[in-house]
Design an enzyme around this catalytic site. Structure first.
Site, mmCIF file in Angstrom:
data_model
loop_
_atom_site.group_PDB
_atom_site.id
_atom_site.type_symbol
_atom_site.label_atom_id
_atom_site.label_comp_id
_atom_site.label_asym_id
_atom_site.label_seq_id
_atom_site.Cartn_x
_atom_site.Cartn_y
_atom_site.Cartn_z
ATOM 1 C CB SER A 192 -7.840 0.825 11.930
ATOM 2 O OG SER A 192 -8.714 -0.217 12.713
ATOM 3 C CG HIS A 198 9.714 1.138 -32.501
ATOM 4 N ND1 HIS A 198 10.643 0.697 -31.800
ATOM 5 C CD2 HIS A 198 9.400 -0.056 -33.269
ATOM 6 C CE1 HIS A 198 10.908 -0.637 -31.980
ATOM 7 N NE2 HIS A 198 10.314 -1.004 -33.055
ATOM 8 C CB SER A 208 -5.982 26.807 -20.745
ATOM 9 O OG SER A 208 -5.086 27.700 -20.301
ATOM 10 C CE LYS A 222 -3.822 23.508 -24.726
ATOM 11 N NZ LYS A 222 -2.625 23.632 -23.401
ATOM 12 C CD GLU A 251 -3.107 15.980 -19.967
ATOM 13 O OE1 GLU A 251 -2.296 16.273 -20.461
ATOM 14 O OE2 GLU A 251 -4.146 16.759 -19.541
ATOM 15 C CE1 TYR A 311 -3.788 -8.067 12.330
ATOM 16 C CE2 TYR A 311 -2.767 -7.314 14.129
ATOM 17 C CZ TYR A 311 -3.481 -7.044 13.011
ATOM 18 O OH TYR A 311 -3.880 -5.775 12.859
ATOM 19 C CD GLN A 327 -5.194 -0.973 12.326
ATOM 20 O OE1 GLN A 327 -5.727 -1.418 13.147
ATOM 21 N NE2 GLN A 327 -4.479 0.361 12.910
ATOM 22 C CE LYS A 365 -8.591 -3.122 7.848
ATOM 23 N NZ LYS A 365 -7.481 -4.033 8.041
HETATM 24 N N1 ARG Z 1 -8.019 -3.012 13.209
HETATM 25 C C1 ARG Z 1 -7.135 -4.266 13.044
HETATM 26 C C2 ARG Z 1 -6.747 -4.471 11.782
HETATM 27 O O1 ARG Z 1 -7.616 -3.913 10.895
HETATM 28 C C3 ARG Z 1 -8.095 -5.536 13.517
HETATM 29 C C4 ARG Z 1 -7.303 -6.452 14.014
HETATM 30 C C5 ARG Z 1 -6.536 -6.049 15.530
HETATM 31 N N2 ARG Z 1 -5.840 -7.086 16.024
HETATM 32 C C6 ARG Z 1 -5.175 -7.105 17.066
HETATM 33 N N3 ARG Z 1 -4.671 -8.154 17.470
HETATM 34 N N4 ARG Z 1 -4.976 -6.170 17.791
HETATM 35 O O2 ARG Z 1 -5.834 -5.197 11.212
#
Ligand code: ARG
Length: 468
Positions: free
Chosen positions: A22, A155, A276, A282, A289, A316, A321, A324
């Site tokens: 990641s 409207h 354009s 234009k 937009e 977890y 992952q 983000k």
């Molecule tokens: N790169 C992982 C994430 O963003 C970090 C946590 C990894 N945890 C694990 N048990 N493999 O979620």
């Protein structure tokens, strides 16, 4: 080198490795990872896990790493699975085996949640400032709009006249709610997961309250299983972003409409319009937009994360992952749009005469009904009479103010008997002063309750905004 290879006899398939890694996304939290690690080293030291020397050496190493990140000198290795691995690998290069003690009692599960929250706590003010800047542009435009009137629409049909300033400020308030939402969200982001371990907590004597304080968190999480899997804050952040995007799209849509030749209420400055490749005449509102379009993308980022979270078992899971990338994308999108829109609005030229010309007297039909109400006619009846007046004017192809008084009086004469008692004159409610209702400024000025469109109400609105 992975952080977890020793129980395996075979190394990870290279394609699976790429899928699993990641770093391309989470390297953005490099400084937060170092910050969290420093605080964790302090906590381990206080708990007696790290000796003074080990602590000093880890702290020094992390300081060097922070500087390397800040100056862009940090070199990532192909073996760095994620930002946490990269930092630990580098620490090992810098200080040797003492680096191996930093991860004591910690898991990447509580670490990543901590980094992410830290990142968000630092980013929310940045986003807030960008929204505040757009709000300032709106207030500036409202102040300079003076007494300019424009048609207000419902409207998308001409409804009632409003001051242009009132329209500008209508967008201020939706953004104000977006800012309040972000501020409120901060309360839920500011909860420290670090010290939750992989899922069951840390077995060492960690003072989590002190840890929270050192990292600037307001609270510590109360359940380690929840703490490592809670991504509500990310979903909420994406909701805030999507809602903000939707507000921007509403504003943008109107700028697109109002800069068209058909409306002609505004003209875009050259610096914020595009041409354009084919049609030389234009002048397109591309930035607006795009703003409208990106609101759709923002909405998708929110629904994407919610779908990822749905049905996940406790604690977890690697699905998390996926949290983000959408948050980073939403942030980048908004931070790209907001300053551009603010400047594009600042440099828009208003065309007050076009706005005024688009106000026709049928937009005062409600005022006509209100006129009758003031003469004692019940509103429902008044509404019906005003409607007949509109129809009559349409049939005769004249404006409402061009209908003769007798025509009005004939309409008023149709009042049911029981209402006649309320009417001052035998000819019915209509008198020569009826023509005053067709003045748009008077129409606006009558709406002088708090939050209304009267010039004074709008002035008060601006004063409230500016806190004077
Ligand atoms: N790169 C992982 C994430 O963003 C970090 C946590 C990894 N945890 C694990 N048990 N493999 O979620």
């Amino acid at each position: 080198m992975t952080l977890w290879g020793s129980r395996f006899t075979q190394s990870l398939d290279s394609r699976a490795w790429t899928l699993n890694a990641s770093l391309p996304v989470d390297r953005r939290m490099a400084l937060q990872d170092v910050e969290g690690s420093r605080a964790w080293a302090d906590a381990l030291h206080r708990a007696g896990i790290l000796s003074d020397e080990e602590h000093a050496s880890i702290s020094l190493g992390l300081d060097t790493i922070r500087k390397e990140f800040a100056s862009g000198e940090f070199i990532f290795q192909p073996s760095d699975e994620d930002i946490h691995t990269a930092v630990e690998r580098r620490l090992n290069e810098l200080i040797g085996s003492a680096a191996g003690k930093l991860h004591t009692g910690r898991s990447r599960n509580d670490q990543v949640a901590t980094d992410f929250r830290l990142w968000m706590l630092q980013t929310i003010p940045e986003l807030d400032a960008a929204v505040a800047n757009l709000q300032s542009a709106l207030v500036e435009r409202a102040e300079e709009a003076g007494e300019t009137l424009m048609p207000g629409y419902t409207h998308l049909q001409r409804a009632q006249p409003v001051p242009l300033a009132h329209w500008w400020l209508s967008h201020y308030w939706s953004l104000q709610r977006d800012r309040a939402r972000l501020k409120d969200l901060t309360v839920r982001v500011s909860v420290l997961p670090l010290g939750s371990g992989a899922l069951a907590g840390t077995p060492f004597n960690i003072d989590r309250l002190a840890l929270a304080e050192s990292l600037g968190f307001a609270q510590v999480s109360q359940n380690s299983m929840d703490a490592v899997s809670d991504r509500d804050f990310a979903a909420e952040y994406l909701f805030c972003a999507a809602m903000l995007g939707i507000h921007l799209s509403k504003l943008a849509e109107q700028v697109v409409l109002y800069t068209s030749a058909e409306f002609g209420f505004f003209e875009l400055s050259d610096a914020f319009s595009t041409g354009s490749s084919l049609m030389p005449q234009k002048k397109n509102a591309d930035v607006f937009e795009l703003t409208r379009g990106k609101a759709g993308t923002l909405l998708g980022l929110l629904t994407g994360l919610l779908a990822t979270l749905k049905g996940l078992p406790s604690a977890y899971d690697k699905d998390l992952q996926e949290d983000k990338a959408p948050v980073f994308q939403a942030t980048d999108t908004l931070l790209a749009i907001l300053p551009v829109i603010a400047e594009a609005l600042r440099t828009l030229t208003s065309k007050p005469e076009r706005m005024r010309a688009a106000i026709d007297s049928t937009m005062m039909a409600t005022d006509l009904a209100d006129y009758l109400v003031r003469k004692g006619v019940p509103f429902r009846e008044a509404h019906a009479i005003a409607g007949k007046a509109v129809r009559l004017a349409e049939e005769k192809q004249v404006k409402l103010e061009e209908l003769p008084l007798e025509a009005y009086q004939a309409l008023g004469g149709a009042l049911p008997k029981e209402h006649r008692d309320n009417v001052s004159e035998s000819k019915g409610p209509f008198e020569a002063d009826v023509y005053e209702v067709f003045d748009p400024l008077r129409s606006v000025e009558r709406r002088n309750a708090i939050g209304g469109a009267s010039l004074q109400s709008v002035k008060n609105q601006i004063q409230n905004i500016k806190g004077v």
